[in-house]
Enzyme design. Structure first.
Site, short mmCIF file in Angstrom:
data_model
loop_
_atom_site.label_atom_id
_atom_site.label_comp_id
_atom_site.label_asym_id
_atom_site.label_seq_id
_atom_site.Cartn_x
_atom_site.Cartn_y
_atom_site.Cartn_z
N HIS A 1 0.77 -1.08 -0.08
CA HIS A 1 -0.05 -0.04 0.00
C HIS A 1 0.75 1.24 -0.13
CE1 HIS A 1 -3.46 -2.65 1.21
NE2 HIS A 1 -2.84 -2.91 2.00
O1 RIB Z 1 -5.09 0.31 4.68
C1 RIB Z 1 -3.53 0.10 4.54
C2 RIB Z 1 -2.90 1.07 5.08
O2 RIB Z 1 -3.04 0.75 6.70
C3 RIB Z 1 -1.35 1.17 5.11
O3 RIB Z 1 -0.85 2.41 5.52
C4 RIB Z 1 -0.88 0.01 6.06
O4 RIB Z 1 0.45 0.18 6.87
C5 RIB Z 1 -1.88 0.20 7.40
O5 RIB Z 1 -1.31 1.58 7.91
#
Ligand code: RIB
Ligand code: CA
Length: 399
Positions: free
Chosen positions: A293
């Protein structure tokens, strides 16, 4: 995902202070004229300038390391196009007592102790902290163990450091939040003029196609919806790299093998974290490795051709019992990302409006917008191979 949510008690003082700050600054009051102005001229946010033709770009990375945060930080620290003015850990995936030392470990591993690290918020603005240790392991690094850091954080709190750096370089600093938005919102609340001085926000967070911690909400926005709403309503040009695209970039064994072959410490550390995370996911019944992500948000800033962006008006649900943290997008141009293949194409998306009024109130929606005033560029498509070429190439030292 089921989660063994860690509920951390916040003190009454913290609660009252943060609640008053949110209400007192009218952070929600900034409206269309600010947003129109930011879209009225070619803004950094329209196409986060391709860093290959200009740069280095001053950035602040706000983070809750975090498996995928680690990849994002290591990528950023190995990218000469970025002048990282600060790294500001926040509570999120795991408590601040872990995200702070994890960030310090990573700057040491990358040989970048020149970057100031400032401790941020221990809890959201108005809620108890919910963590994601079920996904990131108890230590936040997928269980990968590294020596205790010797580097110390700076004494300035994260939100104050953000404020100082943005004021030192007005119009030049891009904020890259890849965790809950508590530090960013606190900085904006502390200085009403600050939003007008921020060049752009390029965030990992939100989703227009369903959540990952509830059916409605993406984790970063779920943890602190009030903070997220302050950012979306701030008038700052925003690029939202949400689950709509980050679900499509999953780390695989092959990526880890490539990293394990490298000699540089950052690549080795990423390999160790990635290997642990993939094993953790397998042991817990997840079908795939961790999604990258956060590093997709950084990579999309480094090379805008990796993402396709679309103008949306985005707002955040902050009062739902089941939907708090949901990000809703309205774009008469693009339609609703929720449509799954084969579903009827809506002629246009529905304007965002509040819920039906209860008997106790006569007003309908305080947030009804009957005209399209975009406040965010949402990433709607991604080129996964271009992304992984950049990520693995940079981390393995080949680029
Ligand atoms: O939903 C994904 C996010 O939530 C990313 O930033 C992961 O590190 C968690 O923090
Ligand atoms: Ca994160």
């Amino acid at each position: 995902m089921d989660s063994n949510q860690d509920i951390f008690h916040i003190s009454r003082r913290q609660f009252v202070t943060s609640a008053a700050a949110v209400l007192a600054t009218g952070g929600f009051a900034r409206e269309a004229e600010a947003i129109t102005a930011s879209f009225g001229e070619p803004s950094a946010q329209a196409k986060p300038d391709s860093v290959t033709d200009r740069g280095p770009f001053r950035v602040i990375i706000d983070t809750d390391p975090g498996v995928d945060d680690s990849f994002a930080l290591l990528l950023a620290m190995r990218s000469p196009e970025l002048k990282i003015e600060a790294i500001t850990p926040v509570a999120g995936n795991v408590p601040l007592d872990l995200t702070l030392p994890n960030a310090l470990r990573l700057v040491e591993i990358a040989g970048r102790t020149d970057i100031p690290v400032a401790a941020g918020a221990r809890a959201p603005l108005m809620r108890r902290l919910v963590t994601a240790s079920y996904a990131h392991g108890e230590n936040g690094l997928g269980g990968a163990v590294f020596p205790e850091p010797t580097t110390k954080p700076v004494s300035t709190p994260a939100s104050e450091l953000i404020r100082q750096i943005v004021r030192k370089y007005p119009g030049e600093v891009t904020l890259i939040p890849i965790g809950p938005l508590t530090n960013i919102a606190t900085a904006l609340n502390s200085d009403p003029e600050l939003a007008s001085m921020v060049r752009a926000v390029v965030m990992m967070g939100g989703s227009l196609s369903g959540g990952n911690i509830t059916p409605a909400a993406e984790f970063n926005v779920y943890v602190d919806p009030e903070a997220a709403r302050i950012v979306f309503q701030s008038g700052i040009p925003i690029t939202m790299v949400g689950l709509d695209v980050t679900r499509k970039v999953t780390l695989t064994d092959e990526h880890v093998r490539l990293l394990e072959a490298t000699q540089n410490p950052a690549g080795q550390a990423a390999a160790k974290i990635g290997r642990n995370a993939i094993n953790h996911n397998r042991e817990h019944g997840y079908l795939v490795g961790p999604n990258m992500h956060d590093s997709l948000a950084v990579a999309g800033f480094l090379d805008p051709s990796i993402l396709k962006l679309q103008d949306y008006y985005v707002d955040v649900e902050t009062t739902g019992e089941l939907t708090a943290g949901e990000t809703l997008g309205y774009s008469p141009i693009a339609g609703d990302l929720r449509r799954r293949p084969g579903m009827e194409k809506d002629a246009t998306n529905m304007p965002i409006r509040g819920s039906a009024p209860t008997l106790a109130s006569i007003k309908t929606s305080p947030v009804l917008r009957d005209k399209f005033v975009p406040n965010t560029r949402v990433a709607v498509e991604v080129d996964p191979s271009k992304f992984f070429n950049l990520l693995i190439g940079r981390l393995s030292g080949n680029k």
